[in-house]
Design a protein around this motif. Structure first.
Motif, PDB file in Angstrom:
ATOM      1  N   UNK A  94       0.859  -1.184   0.000  1.00  0.00           N
ATOM      2  CA  UNK A  94       0.000   0.000   0.000  1.00  0.00           C
ATOM      3  C   UNK A  94       0.895   1.234   0.000  1.00  0.00           C
ATOM      4  N   UNK A 110      -8.433  -3.971  -3.248  1.00  0.00           N
ATOM      5  CA  UNK A 110      -8.269  -5.388  -2.982  1.00  0.00           C
ATOM      6  C   UNK A 110      -6.862  -5.659  -2.521  1.00  0.00           C
ATOM      7  N   UNK A 111      -6.595  -6.901  -2.166  1.00  0.00           N
ATOM      8  CA  UNK A 111      -5.279  -7.261  -1.657  1.00  0.00           C
ATOM      9  C   UNK A 111      -4.184  -6.941  -2.679  1.00  0.00           C
ATOM     10  N   UNK A 143      -4.103  -1.909  -3.714  1.00  0.00           N
ATOM     11  CA  UNK A 143      -4.513  -1.056  -2.596  1.00  0.00           C
ATOM     12  C   UNK A 143      -4.983   0.321  -3.089  1.00  0.00           C
ATOM     13  N   UNK A 182      -4.871   3.223  -1.616  1.00  0.00           N
ATOM     14  CA  UNK A 182      -4.003   4.366  -1.299  1.00  0.00           C
ATOM     15  C   UNK A 182      -3.087   4.751  -2.463  1.00  0.00           C
ATOM     16  N   UNK A 219     -18.974 -13.217  -0.926  1.00  0.00           N
ATOM     17  CA  UNK A 219     -19.830 -12.848   0.209  1.00  0.00           C
ATOM     18  C   UNK A 219     -20.307 -11.400   0.119  1.00  0.00           C
ATOM     19  N   UNK A 220     -19.732 -10.654  -0.783  1.00  0.00           N
ATOM     20  CA  UNK A 220     -20.093  -9.243  -0.894  1.00  0.00           C
ATOM     21  C   UNK A 220     -20.701  -8.933  -2.250  1.00  0.00           C
ATOM     22  N   UNK A 242     -16.650  -5.303  -4.828  1.00  0.00           N
ATOM     23  CA  UNK A 242     -15.389  -5.074  -4.106  1.00  0.00           C
ATOM     24  C   UNK A 242     -15.574  -3.914  -3.126  1.00  0.00           C
ATOM     25  N   UNK A 243     -14.722  -3.818  -2.122  1.00  0.00           N
ATOM     26  CA  UNK A 243     -14.921  -2.784  -1.100  1.00  0.00           C
ATOM     27  C   UNK A 243     -15.000  -1.394  -1.692  1.00  0.00           C
ATOM     28  N   UNK A 277     -23.112  -6.529   3.772  1.00  0.00           N
ATOM     29  CA  UNK A 277     -21.727  -6.302   3.328  1.00  0.00           C
ATOM     30  C   UNK A 277     -20.825  -5.829   4.465  1.00  0.00           C
ATOM     31  N   UNK A 332     -10.303   6.553   3.279  1.00  0.00           N
ATOM     32  CA  UNK A 332      -9.383   5.414   3.147  1.00  0.00           C
ATOM     33  C   UNK A 332      -8.389   5.344   4.300  1.00  0.00           C
ATOM     34  N   UNK A 333      -7.908   6.505   4.771  1.00  0.00           N
ATOM     35  CA  UNK A 333      -6.808   6.489   5.738  1.00  0.00           C
ATOM     36  C   UNK A 333      -7.230   6.244   7.193  1.00  0.00           C
ATOM     37  N   UNK A 373     -18.426  -0.133  -0.467  1.00  0.00           N
ATOM     38  CA  UNK A 373     -19.288  -1.209   0.016  1.00  0.00           C
ATOM     39  C   UNK A 373     -18.638  -1.878   1.216  1.00  0.00           C
ATOM     40  N   UNK A 402     -11.577  -5.692   4.080  1.00  0.00           N
ATOM     41  CA  UNK A 402     -11.814  -7.139   4.039  1.00  0.00           C
ATOM     42  C   UNK A 402     -10.516  -7.902   4.272  1.00  0.00           C
ATOM     43  N   UNK A 403     -10.630  -9.189   4.600  1.00  0.00           N
ATOM     44  CA  UNK A 403      -9.415  -9.974   4.838  1.00  0.00           C
ATOM     45  C   UNK A 403      -8.470  -9.855   3.640  1.00  0.00           C
ATOM     46  N   UNK A 404      -7.218  -9.566   3.892  1.00  0.00           N
ATOM     47  CA  UNK A 404      -6.247  -9.456   2.802  1.00  0.00           C
ATOM     48  C   UNK A 404      -6.040  -8.025   2.322  1.00  0.00           C
ATOM     49  N   UNK A 405      -7.028  -7.135   2.554  1.00  0.00           N
ATOM     50  CA  UNK A 405      -6.886  -5.738   2.121  1.00  0.00           C
ATOM     51  C   UNK A 405      -5.699  -5.082   2.817  1.00  0.00           C
ATOM     52  N   UNK A 406      -4.938  -4.295   2.063  1.00  0.00           N
ATOM     53  CA  UNK A 406      -3.764  -3.629   2.632  1.00  0.00           C
ATOM     54  C   UNK A 406      -4.113  -2.256   3.200  1.00  0.00           C
ATOM     55  N   UNK A 407      -5.268  -1.726   2.822  1.00  0.00           N
ATOM     56  CA  UNK A 407      -5.682  -0.432   3.378  1.00  0.00           C
ATOM     57  C   UNK A 407      -7.206  -0.385   3.452  1.00  0.00           C
ATOM     58  N   UNK A 408      -7.728   0.728   3.967  1.00  0.00           N
ATOM     59  CA  UNK A 408      -9.181   0.854   4.102  1.00  0.00           C
ATOM     60  C   UNK A 408      -9.599   0.868   5.552  1.00  0.00           C
ATOM     61  N   UNK A 409     -10.784   1.384   5.844  1.00  0.00           N
ATOM     62  CA  UNK A 409     -11.256   1.530   7.225  1.00  0.00           C
ATOM     63  C   UNK A 409     -11.734   0.204   7.826  1.00  0.00           C
TER      64      UNK A 409
END
Lengths: 229, 487
Positions: free
Chosen positions: A118, A145-146, A149, A151, A187-188, A191-192, B79, B233-234, B278, B282-289
């Motif tokens: 990130x 996503x993984x 990122x 950022x 499950x979603x 994506x976030x 979600x 994001x931060x 959304x 999530x698991x694996x995410x490198x950033x995000x709240x």
């Protein structure tokens, strides 16, 4: 005592007096499930890959992005280094850890110093991978996503986005349709984060005069890869 | 802070007209927004059809608002988000403060949000020991100046660059006095530098929402700076605040609205950043709240559903009606004394705060109709201002003298039409004679000093409208063949 939620719904239903609630529910559910584009402008339906690429490039440049085009992933590190040198930027960047980007074999370009992960506050240049690009308005579609990122899209002053040519689609809806099924992990619903990015960051908040680089990147460089597979 | 109340519209607008700095700033707007919108609209052949579609989407939503809100809530929770409901300002503030306290927040960054202005969340957080930082450049400038926004999408449109420099010098303690801040680029860079630290240290990020998507339980923001994205994001916690009517059925509908939003607002083909969020990291995410909260705020909207004011809830806050309004263009946003200035404010402010608190606003219009012409959602703003004027009369909120004059006029016009026509003819002729001396203008007029003190009144042409109309009809009948039976 009723909750705020109850009070709000009671007030709404007061306004819907006389409505057939059961039919309204059926109608709304059908509308949600319909999942087909409403009205897509003709320019969002380019004919063929070549037209889509040309339209995307023209619109992205109009939005103050710069665009380069290379043949394969192997050519990407040179394109990146050329851009950095031209703008007198450091040969140092944070790189999205997507396996597709590994195909660029960055290690062959020894002057380029990369860190995967990130973005941090000190990163001046970020390199990421586009999920899709939209010809209609020259818009990149970036996913959180993984491997990609968010950022990287916002913290560095310079962002370089690698775009495989076969990922250019006509309109926003074309980009969103496959995401509905994807969702990342089943499950979603999505994506976030889905970022539609059209050119570098800007603001006209001082005297209505447009300036680039408000909080996000000042420069957005897109490297289109004709044959990324 | 300046005393803000829609009750002081008349005095405030007189002050605004005499404010040279403000007038200079408003001059920038006429060139910028209006031309850019018209170019963007002309460039997209489907623009008018998209406006029709956009209107239809929101009409459909408003007729099913309860159902879509339930769906949004269900999908947002599925979600991993948390949905909170607030009936009014007090509840919304408490919800936000509680979330901040639970995570021990000291500083909060904020993206631009009109409903955030509506609930004055900054002042409330500050009073409770939490430091809120606006991150949109315009919002940041007015936060430093301790002012409310004066435009929906360009909150600091009333501020000139010298005043921005002054605000930065007063508040940025680490800014060297030698550093020049004379040009706009230097100001932008200074804001970028100062705010970067705030983004990184914030515990909570609050953004608004342009749309809520029922299909996916997502929230959407549209920005140009990227501040909203750094805000969400931060920090560890992302709070979205949104009013109820922001919900749309699905992603296709959201993108249709996006197509008319930027073109109407800034004349851009697309804003730089359109972000669909959304749930949380999530698991694996490198950033995000780590947490994703959505606070749904009613604040008077639910009671507009099913009324003659329901259509105002179609508004997507693009600001086109402000940009094209001759009244807004003359007095700017602060004169309205409301979070929502301009034509949309003239309809929305009385709806949210009560007509008795905003009765001048629906009257501050020449009914030129440009607001309705450019509204991407085709909201009949002049018609709704007329609704408010009717209610003002019915609720006896207008001056007794005016009320009696209107009643007398209505009585004579309806009950004594012959006398009315005679009187109108005499008055029209008399005014025409008087106007002849001044090339068809009147410098003074009894009972109309409010107008003639500032400008001449155009004199009538000698005949009343009704007599001209009758004349034209007679003329037409004489020319045209006899009409067939009515179909």
């Amino acid at each position: 005592m009723s909750t705020a939620r109850d009070q709000i719904f009671a007030a709404l239903r007061e306004g819907f007096k006389g409505r057939n609630d059961a039919a309204a529910k059926v109608g709304a559910d059908a509308r949600i499930a319909r999942r087909e584009p409403n009205l897509v402008p003709a320019r969002g339906k380019p004919e063929g890959r070549k037209a889509a690429l040309a339209a995307f490039t023209a619109m992205a440049e109009e939005a103050s992005a710069t665009v380069a085009r290379v043949n394969t992933m192997i050519d990407v590190p040179n394109a990146v280094a050329d851009f950095l040198r031209m703008h007198n930027l450091p040969m140092r960047a944070v790189l999205a850890p997507d396996p597709l980007l590994d195909a660029a074999r960055w290690e062959r370009r020894k002057t380029l110093e990369l860190r995967k992960g990130a973005a941090e506050a000190f990163d001046e240049v970020g390199i990421s991978l586009a999920w899709r690009a939209v010809a209609e308005t020259g818009t990149l579609v970036m996913l959180a996503g993984a491997n990609t990122p968010t950022t990287i899209n916002f913290l560095p002053e310079t962002e370089i986005v690698i775009l495989p040519a076969d990922r250019v689609v006509g309109c926003y809806e074309d980009a969103l349709a496959p995401l509905r099924a994807k969702g990342g992990d089943g499950r979603h619903s999505l994506p976030r984060v889905v970022n539609f990015v059209t050119g570098p960051s800007r603001s006209a908040d001082i005297e209505q005069t447009l300036q680039l680089g408000a909080h996000g990147p000042r420069r957005l460089h897109i490297v289109i890869v004709d044959d990324a597979a | 802070m300046t005393e803000m109340s829609p009750l002081h519209f008349k005095e405030a607008s007189v002050r605004a007209l005499g404010d040279a700095e403000l007038q200079r700033a408003l001059g920038n707007m006429r060139q910028g927004f209006i031309e850019k919108r018209s170019k963007a609209a002309a460039r997209l052949p489907e623009f008018e059809a998209l406006r029709d579609k956009a209107k239809e989407i929101k009409d459909h939503v408003l007729a099913h608002l309860d159902v879509y809100l339930e769906q949004f809530e269900k999908n947002c929770v599925a979600n991993g988000g948390t949905v909170h409901w607030a009936k009014d300002t007090a509840q919304a503030r408490d919800i936000i403060l509680n979330i901040c306290r639970l995570v021990g927040a000291e500083t909060v960054t904020k993206g631009k949000s009109m409903v955030g202005e509506e609930i004055a969340i900054n002042a409330f957080l500050e009073a409770n020991g939490i430091r809120p930082i606006e991150t949109d450049l315009g919002e940041y400038i007015i936060q430093l100046r301790n002012e409310p926004p004066s435009h929906l999408i360009a909150p600091a449109i009333h501020v000139n660059k010298e005043q921005v420099a002054e605000a930065f010098r007063a508040h940025h303690r680490d800014l060297s006095p030698e550093r020049p801040l004379t040009d706009r680029a230097a100001l932008l860079n200074e804001a970028r530098r100062a705010l970067r630290e705030r983004f990184l240290e914030a515990d909570v990020g609050i953004t608004g929402a342009n749309f809520l998507v029922a299909e996916t339980g997502s929230t959407m923001i549209v920005t140009n700076e990227g501040n909203g994205d750094l805000t969400q994001t931060l920090p560890r916690i992302h709070i979205v605040i949104a009013s109820l009517e922001k919900v749309v059925p699905n992603l296709d509908d959201a993108m249709t609205l996006v197509r008319v939003l930027a073109r109407s607002a800034t004349g851009q083909e697309m804003s730089v950043y359109t972000t669909i969020s959304t749930g949380a990291k999530r698991p694996g995410d490198l950033d995000g709240p780590e947490q994703f909260h959505v606070v749904l705020i009613d604040n008077g909207r639910s009671k507009l559903v099913g009324t003659e004011f329901q259509e105002v809830l179609r508004c997507i806050r693009c600001g086109a009606c402000l940009n094209h309004c001759p009244v807004y263009g003359s007095v700017g946003g602060h004169a309205y004394g409301s979070v929502y200035p301009g034509p949309i404010g003239k309809v929305l402010t009385p709806a949210l705060y009560g007509l008795d608190k905003a009765r001048d606003l629906p009257n501050a219009s020449s009914f030129c109709g440009r607001c309705e012409d450019v509204c991407p959602m085709r909201i009949p703003l002049p018609k709704m201002m007329r609704h408010w004027r009717e209610q003002e009369y019915q609720q006896r909120l207008i001056a007794p003298r005016l009320r009696w004059a209107l009643r007398a006029w209505a009585f004579v016009a309806a009950q004594l039409p012959t006398l009315y026509h005679l009187g109108a003819r005499v008055a029209a002729f008399w005014l025409y004679r008087r106007g002849k001396k001044l090339h068809g203008r009147l410098a003074a007029l009894p009972y109309a000093e409010g107008w003639t003190r500032f400008r001449d009144f155009p004199a009538p042409l000698g005949k009343t409208f009704q007599s001209q109309w009758r004349g034209a009809r007679r003329h037409k009948r004489a020319e045209a063949p006899p009409a067939g039976p009515p179909s």
